[in-house]
Motif scaffolding. Structure first.
Motif, PDB file in Angstrom:
ATOM      1  N   LEU A  42       0.716  -1.315   0.031  1.00 59.69           N
ATOM      2  CA  LEU A  42       0.093  -0.024   0.174  1.00 59.69           C
ATOM      3  C   LEU A  42       0.909   1.111   0.014  1.00 59.69           C
ATOM      4  N   MET A  43       1.118   1.894  -1.073  1.00 57.74           N
ATOM      5  CA  MET A  43       1.909   2.814  -1.403  1.00 57.74           C
ATOM      6  C   MET A  43       1.706   4.338  -1.159  1.00 57.74           C
ATOM      7  N   LEU A  44       2.339   5.069  -0.489  1.00 59.60           N
ATOM      8  CA  LEU A  44       2.164   6.512  -0.360  1.00 59.60           C
ATOM      9  C   LEU A  44       2.822   7.252  -0.944  1.00 59.60           C
ATOM     10  N   GLU A  45       2.722   8.420  -1.480  1.00 64.53           N
ATOM     11  CA  GLU A  45       3.401   9.316  -2.488  1.00 64.53           C
ATOM     12  C   GLU A  45       4.625  10.148  -1.716  1.00 64.53           C
ATOM     13  N   ARG A  46       4.382  10.068  -0.498  1.00 60.80           N
ATOM     14  CA  ARG A  46       5.246  10.871   0.532  1.00 60.80           C
ATOM     15  C   ARG A  46       5.024  10.161   1.926  1.00 60.80           C
ATOM     16  N   PRO A  47       5.714  10.507   3.089  1.00 65.55           N
ATOM     17  CA  PRO A  47       5.362  10.428   4.337  1.00 65.55           C
ATOM     18  C   PRO A  47       4.159  11.083   4.775  1.00 65.55           C
ATOM     19  N   ASP A  48       3.061  10.661   5.004  1.00 60.28           N
ATOM     20  CA  ASP A  48       1.933  11.568   5.466  1.00 60.28           C
ATOM     21  C   ASP A  48       1.116  10.617   6.505  1.00 60.28           C
ATOM     22  N   ALA A  49       1.008  11.102   7.680  1.00 63.92           N
ATOM     23  CA  ALA A  49       0.255  10.567   8.639  1.00 63.92           C
ATOM     24  C   ALA A  49      -1.063  10.294   8.271  1.00 63.92           C
ATOM     25  N   ASP A  50      -1.852  11.361   7.815  1.00 61.60           N
ATOM     26  CA  ASP A  50      -3.115  11.158   7.126  1.00 61.60           C
ATOM     27  C   ASP A  50      -3.483   9.992   6.208  1.00 61.60           C
ATOM     28  N   ALA A  51      -2.502   9.806   5.269  1.00 60.48           N
ATOM     29  CA  ALA A  51      -2.508   8.754   4.333  1.00 60.48           C
ATOM     30  C   ALA A  51      -2.205   7.433   4.780  1.00 60.48           C
ATOM     31  N   VAL A  52      -1.273   7.280   5.916  1.00 58.09           N
ATOM     32  CA  VAL A  52      -1.258   6.171   6.437  1.00 58.09           C
ATOM     33  C   VAL A  52      -2.384   5.627   7.335  1.00 58.09           C
ATOM     34  N   LEU A  53      -2.944   6.757   7.978  1.00 63.94           N
ATOM     35  CA  LEU A  53      -4.165   6.580   8.748  1.00 63.94           C
ATOM     36  C   LEU A  53      -5.581   5.900   7.760  1.00 63.94           C
ATOM     37  N   GLU A  54      -5.573   6.414   6.551  1.00 70.30           N
ATOM     38  CA  GLU A  54      -6.615   5.765   5.511  1.00 70.30           C
ATOM     39  C   GLU A  54      -6.221   4.494   5.136  1.00 70.30           C
ATOM     40  N   HIS A  55      -5.033   4.177   5.139  1.00 72.93           N
ATOM     41  CA  HIS A  55      -4.569   2.755   4.678  1.00 72.93           C
ATOM     42  C   HIS A  55      -5.172   1.918   5.768  1.00 72.93           C
ATOM     43  N   LEU A  56      -4.605   2.273   7.402  1.00 73.79           N
ATOM     44  CA  LEU A  56      -4.788   1.447   8.091  1.00 73.79           C
ATOM     45  C   LEU A  56      -6.561   1.263   8.478  1.00 73.79           C
ATOM     46  N   VAL A  57      -7.047   2.290   8.231  1.00 73.53           N
ATOM     47  CA  VAL A  57      -8.792   1.938   8.294  1.00 73.53           C
ATOM     48  C   VAL A  57      -9.238   1.147   7.153  1.00 73.53           C
ATOM     49  N   ARG A  58      -8.639   1.264   6.027  1.00 72.19           N
ATOM     50  CA  ARG A  58      -8.813   0.261   5.140  1.00 72.19           C
ATOM     51  C   ARG A  58      -8.492  -1.304   5.413  1.00 72.19           C
ATOM     52  N   LEU A  59      -7.400  -1.412   6.133  1.00 70.57           N
ATOM     53  CA  LEU A  59      -7.162  -2.638   6.408  1.00 70.57           C
ATOM     54  C   LEU A  59      -7.764  -3.484   7.841  1.00 70.57           C
ATOM     55  N   GLU A  60      -8.825  -2.506   8.278  1.00 74.03           N
ATOM     56  CA  GLU A  60      -9.687  -2.951   9.122  1.00 74.03           C
ATOM     57  C   GLU A  60     -10.627  -4.147   8.491  1.00 74.03           C
ATOM     58  N   ASP A  61     -11.080  -3.687   7.293  1.00 72.31           N
ATOM     59  CA  ASP A  61     -11.794  -4.581   6.580  1.00 72.31           C
ATOM     60  C   ASP A  61     -10.995  -5.893   6.317  1.00 72.31           C
ATOM     61  N   THR A  62     -11.722  -7.048   6.725  1.00 68.80           N
ATOM     62  CA  THR A  62     -10.981  -8.381   6.753  1.00 68.80           C
ATOM     63  C   THR A  62     -10.450  -8.925   5.531  1.00 68.80           C
ATOM     64  N   ALA A  63     -11.602  -8.712   4.322  1.00 69.15           N
ATOM     65  CA  ALA A  63     -11.563  -9.317   3.152  1.00 69.15           C
ATOM     66  C   ALA A  63     -10.409  -8.517   2.105  1.00 69.15           C
ATOM     67  N   PHE A  64     -10.244  -7.129   2.631  1.00 68.55           N
ATOM     68  CA  PHE A  64      -9.278  -6.391   2.037  1.00 68.55           C
ATOM     69  C   PHE A  64      -7.935  -6.606   2.608  1.00 68.55           C
ATOM     70  N   ARG A  65      -8.145  -6.736   3.939  1.00 64.74           N
ATOM     71  CA  ARG A  65      -6.553  -7.100   4.596  1.00 64.74           C
ATOM     72  C   ARG A  65      -6.054  -8.441   4.115  1.00 64.74           C
ATOM     73  N   ASN A  66      -6.931  -9.432   3.954  1.00 67.04           N
ATOM     74  CA  ASN A  66      -6.746 -10.839   3.535  1.00 67.04           C
ATOM     75  C   ASN A  66      -6.057 -10.704   2.281  1.00 67.04           C
ATOM     76  N   ASP A  67      -6.578  -9.854   1.217  1.00 62.29           N
ATOM     77  CA  ASP A  67      -6.304  -9.829  -0.147  1.00 62.29           C
ATOM     78  C   ASP A  67      -4.746  -9.297  -0.029  1.00 62.29           C
ATOM     79  N   VAL A  68      -4.626  -8.180   0.775  1.00 57.41           N
ATOM     80  CA  VAL A  68      -3.321  -7.577   0.564  1.00 57.41           C
ATOM     81  C   VAL A  68      -2.335  -8.462   1.348  1.00 57.41           C
ATOM     82  N   SER A  69      -2.405  -9.407   2.424  1.00 57.16           N
ATOM     83  CA  SER A  69      -1.338 -10.259   2.882  1.00 57.16           C
ATOM     84  C   SER A  69      -1.237 -11.456   1.927  1.00 57.16           C
TER      85      SER A  69
END
Length: 98
Positions: A42-69
Motif C-alpha cells: 500500500l504505497m504513499l506518495e510521501r510520508p504523510d500521517a493522514d495517508a497512513v491512517l487511511e490505509h490502516l482504516v482500509r485494513l480493518e476490512d477483513t477481506a481487503f486485509r486478507n487480499d493484501v496479505s
C-alpha cells in the motif's frame, strides 16, 4: 501492518520479510521500495500521517486485509537468500569466464 516511511532505501528487506509473514505493508513509493513491494504494498506518495491512517482504516476490512496479505505472500516468493546466492554466484562465474 508494517509502516515503512523511509524515503531512501537501499533495497527494502524489511518490506519483503513483513510480506513473507503475511503482514500488510504501508510504504513510501520512493527509491527501491516499489521494486521490493511490487503490487502488494500500500504505497504513499510521501510520508504523510493522514495517508497512513487511511490505509490502516482500509485494513480493518477483513477481506481487503486478507487480499493484501495474500498478495504480499506471493510477492515475497520472488525473493529468497537461495536465489540471491545463485544469482550472485552466476554473475561471478560469468565474469571469471569472460
Amino acid at each position: 501492518a508494517l509502516i515503512y516511511p523511509s524515503s531512501y532505501e537501499g533495497f527494502g528487506i524489511p518490506i519483503i520479510e513483513a510480506m513473507a509473514a503475511a503482514c500488510p505493508v504501508i510504504a513510501v513509493a520512493a527509491s527501491s521500495v516499489p521494486e521490493a513491494a511490487g503490487e502488494a504494498g500500500l504505497m504513499l506518495e510521501r510520508p504523510d500521517a493522514d495517508a497512513v491512517l487511511e490505509h490502516l482504516v482500509r485494513l480493518e476490512d477483513t477481506a481487503f486485509r486478507n487480499d493484501v496479505s495474500k498478495r504480499g505472500l506471493l510477492n515475497a516468493e520472488r525473493f529468497s537468500w537461495e536465489r540471491c546466492y545463485q544469482e550472485t554466484r552466476g554473475f561471478y562465474s560469468r565474469a571469471i569466464n569472460q
